[in-house]
Design a protein around this motif. Structure first.
Motif, PDB file in Angstrom:
ATOM      1  N   LYS A 250       0.828  -1.206   0.000  1.00  0.00           N
ATOM      2  CA  LYS A 250       0.000   0.000   0.000  1.00  0.00           C
ATOM      3  C   LYS A 250       0.865   1.260   0.000  1.00  0.00           C
ATOM      4  O   LYS A 250       0.550   2.239  -0.686  1.00  0.00           O
ATOM      5  N   GLY A 251       1.948   1.235   0.770  1.00  0.00           N
ATOM      6  CA  GLY A 251       2.854   2.382   0.785  1.00  0.00           C
ATOM      7  C   GLY A 251       3.445   2.653  -0.581  1.00  0.00           C
ATOM      8  O   GLY A 251       3.535   3.811  -1.022  1.00  0.00           O
ATOM      9  N   GLN A 252       3.836   1.608  -1.285  1.00  0.00           N
ATOM     10  CA  GLN A 252       4.389   1.771  -2.632  1.00  0.00           C
ATOM     11  C   GLN A 252       3.350   2.322  -3.597  1.00  0.00           C
ATOM     12  O   GLN A 252       3.660   3.176  -4.440  1.00  0.00           O
ATOM     13  N   GLN A 253       2.117   1.830  -3.476  1.00  0.00           N
ATOM     14  CA  GLN A 253       1.043   2.333  -4.342  1.00  0.00           C
ATOM     15  C   GLN A 253       0.792   3.819  -4.103  1.00  0.00           C
ATOM     16  O   GLN A 253       0.631   4.604  -5.051  1.00  0.00           O
ATOM     17  N   LEU A 254       0.748   4.215  -2.834  1.00  0.00           N
ATOM     18  CA  LEU A 254       0.519   5.617  -2.516  1.00  0.00           C
ATOM     19  C   LEU A 254       1.671   6.499  -2.989  1.00  0.00           C
ATOM     20  O   LEU A 254       1.441   7.581  -3.553  1.00  0.00           O
TER      21      LEU A 254
END
Length: 361
Positions: A250-254
């Motif tokens: 999720k951090g990478q997507q954001l």
């Protein structure tokens, strides 16, 4: 002759035994003392020097602020700690905003600039925007009334406990909120990645055969002992727990969305002790987000007064536009003040640095 030979052997053997026992006793004492010393230290240990050489200060640019509840004791603390900014402890929910913000009024009365967190809903977790027109109208009215320099959108948007929407939902909220803010010359930042997520992102970026040692070093100086030992035995992201993998993904997507967004700065929270880890994570974050940095929540899971100065120095050296410190106790962290507003040792350290570097706010 033979008796004398055996007597000499016994004499030397007895002497050697005495010396060996003395050496073992000395080792025991040293080990015991070392263990007692270690048990008094907070974990994880600092890998950086307790003291650093300060660079020349800019007396007109104090980026530090406090996150704390309003009240007389808090006003006393803000004055003593010489900060410029105040973050209200509660997000301002646009879906239920009634035209007032008591904490904002209090801060302005105490001549502090506000750094509010804007959310869509007052529930926890906050929900994605369902009425864009109402959100836009209420946010515009809030900004027109309180005139903050900057707003953060939601709180720890990477955490499902704080924001229930998807990265796509959050991207839509950023687009709308930042358009309203920019129309009024107000800066706009994300709500702030949690310490755990930003730490795991930096750790995972080092998780390759050629940098495995660097990943382990970062884990040891950043995470608590039990977690860091597990991370040091990890050779790929797939070996992490499901919650850790989800946080990283999720951090990478954001982060990928932020590079294409209208955000002005990238915001992450920091509750780790080590200043070298903060520096390393800051350098990673600049590249990963493509944005300058801000942290609207900094705190201590361990009461380590001598950790304050090295951390503050990193925030200055890495050119964080804002650095807001959690001044009061939470369920998982220690603040800098007592309930009556008096300063703890870490608060005194904080005050020494702001007073020596900046003119009174």
């Amino acid at each position: 002759m033979k008796d004398k030979f055996f007597k000499d052997r016994l004499f030397y053997a007895a002497g050697f035994s005495v010396i060996l026992l003395c050496l073992l006793f000395i080792v025991f004492l040293l080990t015991t003392t070392h263990r007692q010393t270690i048990s008094k230290l907070p974990l994880p240990f600092l890998s950086s020097s307790p003291r650093t050489v300060l660079s020349s200060p800019d007396p007109h640019n104090n980026p530090f602020g406090l996150l704390l509840s309003s009240g007389a004791s808090s006003a006393k603390a803000m004055l003593a700690l010489n900060v410029s900014y105040y973050r209200p402890p509660q997000s301002i929910a646009m879906s239920t905003w009634n035209g007032n913000c008591a904490d904002c009024d209090w801060a302005l009365q105490n001549k502090k600039k506000i750094f509010p967190t804007i959310s869509n809903s007052s529930t926890l977790p906050s929900t994605p925007i369902s009425d864009p027109a109402s959100f836009q109208k209420n946010l515009g009215a809030f900004l027109d009334k309180y005139h903050p320099e900057i707003i953060a959108i939601e709180n720890e948007e990477d955490s499902p406990a704080n924001f229930s929407g998807s990265p796509k939902d959050y991207s839509a909220e950023i687009k709308l909120a930042c358009s309203v803010a920019h129309a009024r010359h107000v800066l706009c930042t994300n709500g702030g990645f949690s310490s755990e997520t930003i730490g795991l992102l930096e750790f995972s970026s080092l998780l390759s055969p050629s940098t495995q040692g660097d990943a382990c070093k970062f884990a040891l100086q950043t995470f608590p002992p039990l977690e860091s030992n597990i991370l040091c035995n990890t050779t790929s992201v797939q070996q992490l727990t499901s919650s850790q993998i989800q946080a990283i993904v999720k951090g990478q997507q954001l982060l990928a969305l932020y590079k294409q967004s209208s955000l002005d700065l990238f915001n992450f929270h920091w509750y780790f002790t080590d200043a070298n880890s903060l520096k390393q994570t800051s350098e990673f974050s600049k590249i990963a987000s493509g944005l300058p940095l801000v942290s609207n929540e900094v705190g201590q899971k361990f009461l380590v007064p001598y950790a304050v100065e090295p951390l503050m120095q990193v925030f200055l050296n890495e050119h964080f536009r804002y650095s807001i410190w959690n001044a009061q106790d939470t369920n998982s962290s220690f603040g800098m003040i007592e309930t009556d507003g008096s300063l703890r040792a870490n608060g005194s350290e904080f005050r020494t640095i702001t007073n020596s570097r900046f003119s009174s706010s």
